[in-house]
Design an enzyme around this catalytic site. Structure first.
Site, PDB file in Angstrom:
ATOM      1  N   LYS A  58      40.973  49.842  41.778  1.00  0.00           N
ATOM      2  CA  LYS A  58      41.673  48.571  41.552  1.00  0.00           C
ATOM      3  C   LYS A  58      41.795  48.367  40.051  1.00  0.00           C
ATOM      4  O   LYS A  58      41.072  48.983  39.254  1.00  0.00           O
ATOM      5  CB  LYS A  58      40.944  47.396  42.195  1.00  0.00           C
ATOM      6  N   THR A  83      37.318  53.048  34.715  1.00  0.00           N
ATOM      7  CA  THR A  83      38.216  51.923  34.911  1.00  0.00           C
ATOM      8  C   THR A  83      37.517  50.775  35.583  1.00  0.00           C
ATOM      9  O   THR A  83      36.389  50.861  36.031  1.00  0.00           O
ATOM     10  CB  THR A  83      39.399  52.285  35.785  1.00  0.00           C
ATOM     11  N   SER A 121      44.613  29.172  37.135  1.00  0.00           N
ATOM     12  CA  SER A 121      45.082  27.946  37.779  1.00  0.00           C
ATOM     13  C   SER A 121      45.541  28.224  39.197  1.00  0.00           C
ATOM     14  O   SER A 121      45.542  29.346  39.665  1.00  0.00           O
ATOM     15  CB  SER A 121      46.198  27.318  36.958  1.00  0.00           C
TER      16      SER A 121
END
Lengths: 409, 409
Positions: free
Chosen positions: A186, A197, A409
């Protein structure tokens, strides 16, 4: 949307490896966010971790548990992964929470806490929602199985801003034995891995001694995950794990090591490239191919300088053949005694720079035709030596800004 | 629109210095794009230039002409500046065009070609539109005068994607003499100067020997233009020139050097900050204040790592107190043996990080209140030594992407 086709492959079963996942409510309601990967007692294991000095609590704990197992000539049995919260920048509370998560899984599974390695990804600086996580562990354990569907669900369960689950698989023939390598990964933003990663998990059924496994992991990661960048930001939580279950061929003879390493490299590179294809806001998949450098480090420095240039990345986004920005980025790379008159730069098959300026054969139409492509190779020959490096990156789009201006948000 | 108030100051006259400008049609119709600055024979001059290996033709020519004059114990008499075209990446043709421009001005003005230093800024890789430029030179010469209006028009005539003309001026008292320092600058994108910015021109009426002038220029540029970044991209055309006309006080005694250097530093810093306030797409003016580093280089490395982080820059744009991104950027800075438990990070007056994680006193409301400000200081204490660095930067907005995706169209 990812650039190009990023299908999740049909993953063959690897005996003794079971994957479970659940929607624990850590990330968002209705999102798979907690994954358990179970490995057999016969396995060996290797790992590489972020070099970010502010490395996350689970990275500290995973490294410590792995070392502890190795001291006792054992191998960890579980990888426990949550998305939605990185448990980074959380100080002592974060360390306690990471250990508690391992304790809980260990108790349910009947192993020691050191046999569990924790991994987290998501927002930095918020405490782990422990109630949700602890309640999810037995749920995830219940779903464990070895099917391709379980691999795919695990791939989904570790995503953050990624838009697609990312997997790669290969079968290599070694004499009369077939060795399988499966991996999931991912990562989409905060991607400029240094050692590994933002989460990669790779398993093979081969039989490989731990020191060799660690060496193979490091070598293949150096030419895959460590050669990608979305935005130059190295994460606090990067980790790439490799386990060998010991069911299939023994990898020991030099010839077998070479065959296996090539297969492993291919899986690692596919996973790394999948991250770039699904980079935040990516509309282009760009290969930087630097040749004729004095050293590999010099080649990497030039490649990353171009790959990180916001002006090159916005020109790629605009499909604008503003090649002067590539030239300017090459020119500011940290290379000593750089003779720009020997530099040659190509956009795919179109030569753009030679003899210190625009190539006489260049015309805007040809340059624009290349820049309009979704996949582009920028070839840079330095005329100084024999070393090379290949780096993959994405462009800088309005969506990158939107995704990262709105992330919390 | 620039961040905060960036008025062009009322520039006092400096005797013997005359500025002329015209709309030569190099950039766009109706845009002032060609500037001539005339200096008196009595002047001394210093310059610093880009370290981009692909440095532009006019940079090569300006350096050669400056060196040639110095060999003959003379000082160049003219700075010739065009915007709209950088004459960079243009090979032999570019060198020829830069020299031709000098020849033309020299002939009109009755000086030798070496007495003219050329500067160009704008798009890279296109040949200079010589017809327009050559026709504009006598027009610009005709308008030369010493007024404040002439300084302001010269400030306008060197802009590219800048939205405002940028100038700074100071008068320092040295005994019974008053020394004036006037400067103009331009730059908005491709801004991470290395040795100088994308064009700054500063003149004083003081009397200063050339070696001291060069030393003062280098020292003050190192703490002004070399401490700003919009997008990490070092231009091919950076140059900052400083001339002293020799009309006013002699700067020689240590005490006078200190007073003059402080005044010059203030002008340089104001000009450099004006570039950041008018950075491409900027909505924030951000100061990175790194303290307690082992070396100045280490402090600069940390400051620039944070200042270049696209994730920090997009969080600033969003006014999102996503402080974990600042922590992650500090953690990936190239610092050896970094003990993150000693790091303290503040957003203006609000402590966000201590003891390796979120400060106990931190709350989201206070963090958000700071992030909503237009001007923010990120204070980073490393707890390793006594050295400091201050770097100024802007945020990464949708407008940055729009400006650079559309620049050539």
């Amino acid at each position: 949307m990812a650039v190009g086709n990023v299908p999740f492959p049909a993953m063959p079963t690897i005996k003794g490896v079971r994957l479970g996942s659940t929607m624990a409510g850590i990330k968002k309601p209705g999102r798979r966010d907690l994954v358990v990967i179970e490995l057999p007692e016969s396995a060996t294991m290797a790992g590489v971790f972020t070099r970010n000095a502010f490395c996350a609590a689970p990275v500290h704990v995973a490294k410590a548990h792995l070392a502890d197992c190795q001291t006792h000539q054992q191998t960890p049995r579980y990888w426990l992964i949550n998305t939605g919260n990185a448990n980074a920048g959380t100080g002592e509370v974060g360390m306690r929470d990471a250990k508690k998560s391992c304790d809980a899984l260990a108790e349910h599974a009947g192993v020691s806490p050191e046999a569990v390695l924790p991994f987290s990804t998501g927002v930095i600086g918020e405490p782990l929602p422990m109630d949700a996580l602890l309640a999810g562990i037995p749920e995830a354990l219940k779903t464990c199985d070895s099917s391709g569907a379980a691999w795919q669900q695990a791939g989904e369960g570790i995503l953050t801003t990624d838009t697609v689950a990312k997997g790669a698989s290969i079968v290599v023939e070694l004499g009369d034995k077939r060795v399988t390598i499966n991996g999931i990964t991912k990562g989409s933003g905060m991607i400029k891995p240094n050692m590994a990663t933002m989460l990669g998990f790779v398993v093979t059924d081969a039989t490989i001694a731990q020191p060799l496994l660690q060496q193979l992991l490091r070598e293949t990661v150096d030419r895959s995950f460590n050669c990608i960048t979305v935005d130059s930001d190295t994460s606090t939580n990067d980790a790439c794990m490799l386990a060998a279950t010991g069911e299939s061929a023994v990898i020991e003879a030099q010839e077998d090591i070479t065959i296996f390493r090539n297969g492993l490299q291919r899986v690692m590179t596919e996973l790394a490239q999948a991250i770039i294809r699904d980079g935040e806001g990516a509309t282009k998949f760009v290969t930087l191919q630097v040749e004729q450098a004095q050293s590999r480090q010099e080649a990497l420095d030039v490649a990353f300088t171009v790959a990180h240039s916001p002006l090159v990345k916005t020109a790629l986004y605009a499909s604008d053949a503003n090649w002067g920005r590539i030239l300017a980025a090459v020119g500011r790379a940290p290379v000593n005694d750089f003779d720009v008159n020997r530099v040659v730069i190509d956009l795919d098959e179109v030569r753009i720079v030679e003899d210190g300026g625009r190539a006489p054969s260049y015309n805007e139409e040809a340059g624009s035709a290349v820049m309009a492509r979704e996949e582009i190779t920028i070839g840079i020959k330095l005329g100084r030596g024999e070393q090379t490096a290949t780096v993959w990156t994405s462009d800088l789009s309005h969506d990158y800004v939107s995704i990262n201006a709105d992330y919390r948000s």
